[in-house]
Design a protein around this motif. Structure first.
Motif: not given
Lengths: 280, 261
Positions: A203-208, A251-265, A270-275
């Motif tokens: 349940x925590x994954x979205x908030x996390x 710099x902004x683009x780099x942060x943006x890309x890292x955010x996207x990569x992290x959120x993608x994973x 979240x999908x894998x852990x779904x019951x």
């Protein structure tokens, strides 16, 4: 959308014989391309670029600066990534026991967690960074690098926020889950480990992932301690070469890309852990 | 010594201890007296049925029996051995011996049916995964759910969930099973399948204490009916004596009103 489509058609209609189908369209387009190529060759490519360079002052100089500084800045991206992996990890390791302690623990533990959360949520991160790195760590004789210090402070802060994410998820589970686990003869620790946490962490994954994206951007504050992360390196190059605008965009683009990569994973997790069949 | 006299003496000197025995259980929650010095002995193979209006203390009483709720006063003993509610190890041992079925099933939502049954075998009894799952499949077979073993609770009907919960309790080899209104959260057409499983259990000699509103079921199978109201057992007796047409008991009054609805 529709309007621009219509306009294209009207232009193309001059070249395309009616009822010529897609082959006709293709030949008309290749005719356009041929025209542009001829134009460029006659006027000369360099002229095209000098025009561009005069339009945006020293466009190519700045491009060159970015190009040459890119390995250095990307090294900073690695430092940023390492910082938030460390900080999120520390926050996770401290946050889960704190959440459990706040719900199931004895009164002193609950009080401690509440004080801890109150302190770290109530103080600006920049103040905490200075307080720990220049104050507390010196005071207790802990000699750590700026990188380790920012990892620690970001981690301790994140632990406060993460503990509240996990606390909310644990409280969201039906009371009956704990009861059923106890009724089967599980100790409280076994019930937590086998029944409560596996569900609460899901349940925590979205908030996390929210916490991840916020912490990533907060990590730019580690610049103030001299941690060689994205912001520090970009700032270093920018002030030396007077290329502020493009470099901060990088710099902004780099942060943006890292955010996207992290959120993608995290989405994938979240999908894998779904019951199956279970929506809460 | 006359033979019958000797027999009586044997009976008092080496008493066969009740499987589960509650002595003077009292509890106050939120300033309200929920249970008022209630006692109950359950002998091997008995099916005791608790009935009575909601808020009468049935559910709290059942949860005091495996000490999910710690009573303010009174003692619980299993097979003659009193259990200290503050000794964690003794609590876990008591709860292994006393299975519990809840009104709203409380299956572990993140585990398949077979893993729901197997998890306590693995973690509490320390069985290997293979042995635990084999035992779990056997118990699921007992409640007729072999083909649903790999489904998650969200994909099971209410009746199937409750049967998995029963299999989960049975897998621990309990000496007593407590059933807290096991059919009250079910659609009417699913009540039958769960009652059939409980009936089989009763016939196989399982000791059970059950809170229910299914009066036909209670009448047919109960060895004793206990009527609880306002934290007291106000009437107790065999179904025949309490529900006889000419008896003017509170139980019979309650049941006729249930039937009227």
């Amino acid at each position: 959308m529709l309007r621009s489509e219509k306009r294209t058609h009207r232009l193309l209609r001059l070249y395309i014989p009616p009822d010529s189908g897609w082959r006709g369209t293709l030949s008309a387009l290749s005719g356009f391309l041929a025209c542009i190529t001829v134009f460029c060759c006659e006027k000369g490519m360099p002229e095209f670029f000098t025009t561009l360079n005069s339009l945006i002052p020293q466009f190519f100089d700045k491009l060159l600066v970015i190009w040459e500084a890119l390995p250095y800045i990307l090294g900073g991206a690695l430092v940023t990534a390492a910082t938030i992996v460390g900080a999120l990890g520390l926050g996770l390791i401290l946050g889960i026991p704190m959440a459990v302690g706040q719900i199931y623990g004895p009164v002193p533990v609950r009080l401690f967690v509440r004080l801890y959360v109150w302190f770290f949520r109530g103080t600006p991160l920049l103040v905490l960074l200075f307080l720990f790195y220049f104050g507390l760590f010196q005071f207790i004789g802990l000699d750590v690098s700026a990188f380790v210090a920012s990892c620690l402070v970001l981690g301790l802060t994140s632990a406060a926020y993460q503990s509240q994410i996990f606390r909310a998820s644990i409280s969201a589970l039906p009371m009956g889950q704990m009861k059923a686990a106890r009724a089967l003869g599980m100790s409280d620790a076994q019930a937590l480990r086998n029944v409560i946490l596996p569900q609460a962490l899901r349940l925590s994954i979205p908030g996390w992932s929210n916490e991840f994206s916020i912490l990533l951007k907060d990590s730019a504050l580690a610049y103030a301690l001299g941690t060689p992360e994205i912001m520090a390196r970009v700032n270093f190059v920018a002030t030396r070469t007077y290329t502020h605008l493009p470099l901060y965009i990088v710099a902004a683009i780099l942060y943006f890309i890292i955010t996207l990569i992290g959120l993608y994973f995290l989405r994938a997790l979240e999908r894998r852990a779904r019951i199956p069949g279970y929506n809460m | 010594m006359r033979p019958e006299y000797r027999y009586a003496l044997m009976n008092t000197q080496t008493p066969h201890p009740p499987v589960l025995s509650m002595r003077n259980i009292s509890i106050t929650l939120g300033g309200r007296k929920i249970l008022n010095s209630v006692s109950l002995d359950v002998e091997r193979g008995e099916l005791k049925v608790l009935i009575g209006p909601s808020g009468g203390g049935k559910s709290t009483f059942l949860q005091c029996m495996n000490l999910l709720v710690t009573p303010d006063a009174g003692s619980v003993s299993i097979e003659g051995a009193s259990v200290n509610p503050h000794d964690k190890k003794a609590l876990c041992r008591l709860r292994q011996d006393v299975g519990m079925i809840f009104q709203d099933f409380n299956l572990f939502d993140h585990l398949t049916a077979v893993k729901n049954v197997a998890i306590a075998l693995r973690r509490v009894k320390g069985m290997s995964r293979e042995a635990a799952e084999e035992r779990a499949m056997h118990e699921l077979g007992r409640v007729g759910l072999t083909d649903k073993a790999d489904l998650y609770p969200a994909h099971l009907s209410g009746g199937q969930k409750q049967r998995v919960a029963i299999a989960r309790a049975l897998a621990m080899d309990p000496k007593v099973i407590l059933l807290d209104e096991p059919t009250s959260a079910l659609d009417p057409e699913l009540v039958g399948e769960v009652l059939a499983v409980i009936r089989d259990l009763a016939k196989s000699g399982m000791t059970m204490i059950m809170a229910t509103h299914q009066m036909d079921f209670a009448t047919a199978l109960a060895s004793e009916i206990l009527f609880m109201e306002q934290g007291n057992i106000i009437e107790r007796g065999t179904p025949g004596s309490l529900l006889a047409p000419d008896s003017a008991t509170r139980t019979r009054d309650f049941c006729t009103r249930l039937a009227d609805m």
